[in-house]
Write a protein that holds these residues in place. Structure first.
Motif, PDB file in Angstrom:
ATOM      1  N   MET A 100       1.417  11.654  54.266  1.00 26.44           N
ATOM      2  CA  MET A 100       2.838  11.861  54.250  1.00 26.44           C
ATOM      3  C   MET A 100       3.471  11.331  55.530  1.00 26.44           C
ATOM      4  O   MET A 100       3.899  12.082  56.385  1.00 26.44           O
ATOM      5  CB  MET A 100       3.153  13.346  54.155  1.00 26.44           C
ATOM      6  N   SER A 101       3.493  10.056  55.673  1.00 31.68           N
ATOM      7  CA  SER A 101       4.130   9.496  56.858  1.00 31.68           C
ATOM      8  C   SER A 101       5.638   9.408  56.626  1.00 31.68           C
ATOM      9  O   SER A 101       6.097   9.122  55.526  1.00 31.68           O
ATOM     10  CB  SER A 101       3.561   8.125  57.172  1.00 31.68           C
ATOM     11  N   THR A 102       6.361   9.666  57.665  1.00 33.37           N
ATOM     12  CA  THR A 102       7.810   9.574  57.566  1.00 33.37           C
ATOM     13  C   THR A 102       8.264   8.236  58.112  1.00 33.37           C
ATOM     14  O   THR A 102       7.650   7.677  59.021  1.00 33.37           O
ATOM     15  CB  THR A 102       8.490  10.703  58.372  1.00 33.37           C
ATOM     16  N   LYS A 103       9.332   7.733  57.557  1.00 31.11           N
ATOM     17  CA  LYS A 103       9.856   6.452  57.992  1.00 31.11           C
ATOM     18  C   LYS A 103      10.581   6.634  59.322  1.00 31.11           C
ATOM     19  O   LYS A 103      11.312   7.594  59.521  1.00 31.11           O
ATOM     20  CB  LYS A 103      10.821   5.913  56.936  1.00 31.11           C
ATOM     21  N   ARG A 104      10.346   5.717  60.222  1.00 29.90           N
ATOM     22  CA  ARG A 104      11.004   5.780  61.533  1.00 29.90           C
ATOM     23  C   ARG A 104      12.478   5.470  61.377  1.00 29.90           C
ATOM     24  O   ARG A 104      12.862   4.560  60.647  1.00 29.90           O
ATOM     25  CB  ARG A 104      10.377   4.771  62.481  1.00 29.90           C
ATOM     26  N   ARG A 105      13.271   6.218  62.080  1.00 26.46           N
ATOM     27  CA  ARG A 105      14.706   5.992  62.032  1.00 26.46           C
ATOM     28  C   ARG A 105      15.073   4.886  63.012  1.00 26.46           C
ATOM     29  O   ARG A 105      14.503   4.772  64.091  1.00 26.46           O
ATOM     30  CB  ARG A 105      15.455   7.268  62.402  1.00 26.46           C
ATOM     31  N   SER A 106      15.997   4.072  62.604  1.00 26.78           N
ATOM     32  CA  SER A 106      16.501   3.043  63.513  1.00 26.78           C
ATOM     33  C   SER A 106      17.973   3.344  63.769  1.00 26.78           C
ATOM     34  O   SER A 106      18.696   3.796  62.884  1.00 26.78           O
ATOM     35  CB  SER A 106      16.322   1.649  62.932  1.00 26.78           C
ATOM     36  N   TYR A 107      18.384   3.105  64.986  1.00 31.84           N
ATOM     37  CA  TYR A 107      19.732   3.425  65.389  1.00 31.84           C
ATOM     38  C   TYR A 107      20.484   2.138  65.699  1.00 31.84           C
ATOM     39  O   TYR A 107      19.926   1.177  66.222  1.00 31.84           O
ATOM     40  CB  TYR A 107      19.715   4.331  66.622  1.00 31.84           C
ATOM     41  N   SER A 108      21.772   2.151  65.391  1.00 36.46           N
ATOM     42  CA  SER A 108      22.595   0.972  65.645  1.00 36.46           C
ATOM     43  C   SER A 108      22.857   0.843  67.144  1.00 36.46           C
ATOM     44  O   SER A 108      22.815   1.825  67.891  1.00 36.46           O
ATOM     45  CB  SER A 108      23.925   1.094  64.897  1.00 36.46           C
ATOM     46  N   PRO A 109      23.128  -0.365  67.590  1.00 42.31           N
ATOM     47  CA  PRO A 109      23.452  -0.549  69.005  1.00 42.31           C
ATOM     48  C   PRO A 109      24.691   0.248  69.427  1.00 42.31           C
ATOM     49  O   PRO A 109      24.767   0.720  70.562  1.00 42.31           O
ATOM     50  CB  PRO A 109      23.702  -2.050  69.130  1.00 42.31           C
ATOM     51  N   GLN A 110      25.643   0.413  68.515  1.00 40.72           N
ATOM     52  CA  GLN A 110      26.838   1.181  68.837  1.00 40.72           C
ATOM     53  C   GLN A 110      26.486   2.639  69.103  1.00 40.72           C
ATOM     54  O   GLN A 110      27.005   3.249  70.043  1.00 40.72           O
ATOM     55  CB  GLN A 110      27.867   1.109  67.699  1.00 40.72           C
ATOM     56  N   PHE A 111      25.600   3.198  68.288  1.00 40.79           N
ATOM     57  CA  PHE A 111      25.181   4.580  68.467  1.00 40.79           C
ATOM     58  C   PHE A 111      24.430   4.741  69.781  1.00 40.79           C
ATOM     59  O   PHE A 111      24.660   5.687  70.540  1.00 40.79           O
ATOM     60  CB  PHE A 111      24.312   5.029  67.285  1.00 40.79           C
ATOM     61  N   LYS A 112      23.541   3.796  70.079  1.00 38.03           N
ATOM     62  CA  LYS A 112      22.781   3.856  71.323  1.00 38.03           C
ATOM     63  C   LYS A 112      23.712   3.799  72.530  1.00 38.03           C
ATOM     64  O   LYS A 112      23.536   4.542  73.504  1.00 38.03           O
ATOM     65  CB  LYS A 112      21.772   2.705  71.392  1.00 38.03           C
ATOM     66  N   ALA A 113      24.713   2.934  72.472  1.00 41.48           N
ATOM     67  CA  ALA A 113      25.663   2.821  73.577  1.00 41.48           C
ATOM     68  C   ALA A 113      26.466   4.105  73.728  1.00 41.48           C
ATOM     69  O   ALA A 113      26.707   4.569  74.857  1.00 41.48           O
ATOM     70  CB  ALA A 113      26.597   1.636  73.340  1.00 41.48           C
ATOM     71  N   LYS A 114      26.866   4.680  72.616  1.00 43.49           N
ATOM     72  CA  LYS A 114      27.633   5.924  72.653  1.00 43.49           C
ATOM     73  C   LYS A 114      26.827   7.038  73.315  1.00 43.49           C
ATOM     74  O   LYS A 114      27.326   7.757  74.182  1.00 43.49           O
ATOM     75  CB  LYS A 114      28.012   6.313  71.220  1.00 43.49           C
ATOM     76  N   VAL A 115      25.567   7.173  72.936  1.00 42.49           N
ATOM     77  CA  VAL A 115      24.701   8.206  73.495  1.00 42.49           C
ATOM     78  C   VAL A 115      24.425   7.933  74.967  1.00 42.49           C
ATOM     79  O   VAL A 115      24.486   8.839  75.806  1.00 42.49           O
ATOM     80  CB  VAL A 115      23.387   8.311  72.685  1.00 42.49           C
ATOM     81  N   ALA A 116      24.148   6.681  75.314  1.00 41.59           N
ATOM     82  CA  ALA A 116      23.841   6.339  76.700  1.00 41.59           C
ATOM     83  C   ALA A 116      25.049   6.574  77.607  1.00 41.59           C
ATOM     84  O   ALA A 116      24.901   7.073  78.728  1.00 41.59           O
ATOM     85  CB  ALA A 116      23.383   4.890  76.792  1.00 41.59           C
ATOM     86  N   LEU A 117      26.234   6.238  77.121  1.00 41.40           N
ATOM     87  CA  LEU A 117      27.434   6.483  77.918  1.00 41.40           C
ATOM     88  C   LEU A 117      27.675   7.975  78.107  1.00 41.40           C
ATOM     89  O   LEU A 117      28.076   8.412  79.190  1.00 41.40           O
ATOM     90  CB  LEU A 117      28.647   5.833  77.261  1.00 41.40           C
ATOM     91  N   ALA A 118      27.422   8.758  77.058  1.00 38.16           N
ATOM     92  CA  ALA A 118      27.565  10.209  77.185  1.00 38.16           C
ATOM     93  C   ALA A 118      26.573  10.750  78.210  1.00 38.16           C
ATOM     94  O   ALA A 118      26.898  11.656  78.984  1.00 38.16           O
ATOM     95  CB  ALA A 118      27.357  10.874  75.822  1.00 38.16           C
TER      96      ALA A 118
END
Length: 93
Positions: free
Chosen positions: A1-19
């Motif tokens: 039962m392997s789960t698929k890795r989630r991929s994040y958009s560059p916009q989401f990554k930038a939003k989180v990093a800025l926060a």
């Protein structure tokens, strides 16, 4: 039962990093709010801080790359012109 890795958009990554860079909330709270692991937030924060200078330097790099590409294309044009002239002379004989 392997789960698929989630991929994040560059916009989401930038939003989180800025926060994370704002330091308004601890990393643990940001991780809970965005539902991601704190290590990912730290990695994205570090990547943003490391590459921030590239944002402002982009115009200079692209201009240098364009000049190099133009020079390369002019060399190719010259080479093809010489080959074309050579072949035209051989065919006309």
């Amino acid at each position: 039962m392997s789960t698929k890795r989630r991929s994040y958009s560059p916009q989401f990554k930038a939003k989180v990093a800025l926060a994370a860079l704002k330091n308004d909330e601890p990393i643990a709270e940001l991780a809970a709010r965005f539902k991601i692991h704190p290590t990912m937030i730290n990695n994205w924060k570090r990547a943003l801080a490391d590459s921030a200078a590239d944002i402002f330097d982009k115009g200079h790099k692209s201009q240098k790359q364009n000049e190099a590409q133009v020079d390369n294309l002019y060399r190719q044009i010259g080479k093809l012109k010489v080959e074309n002239d050579f072949l035209a002379k051989k065919l006309s004989l």
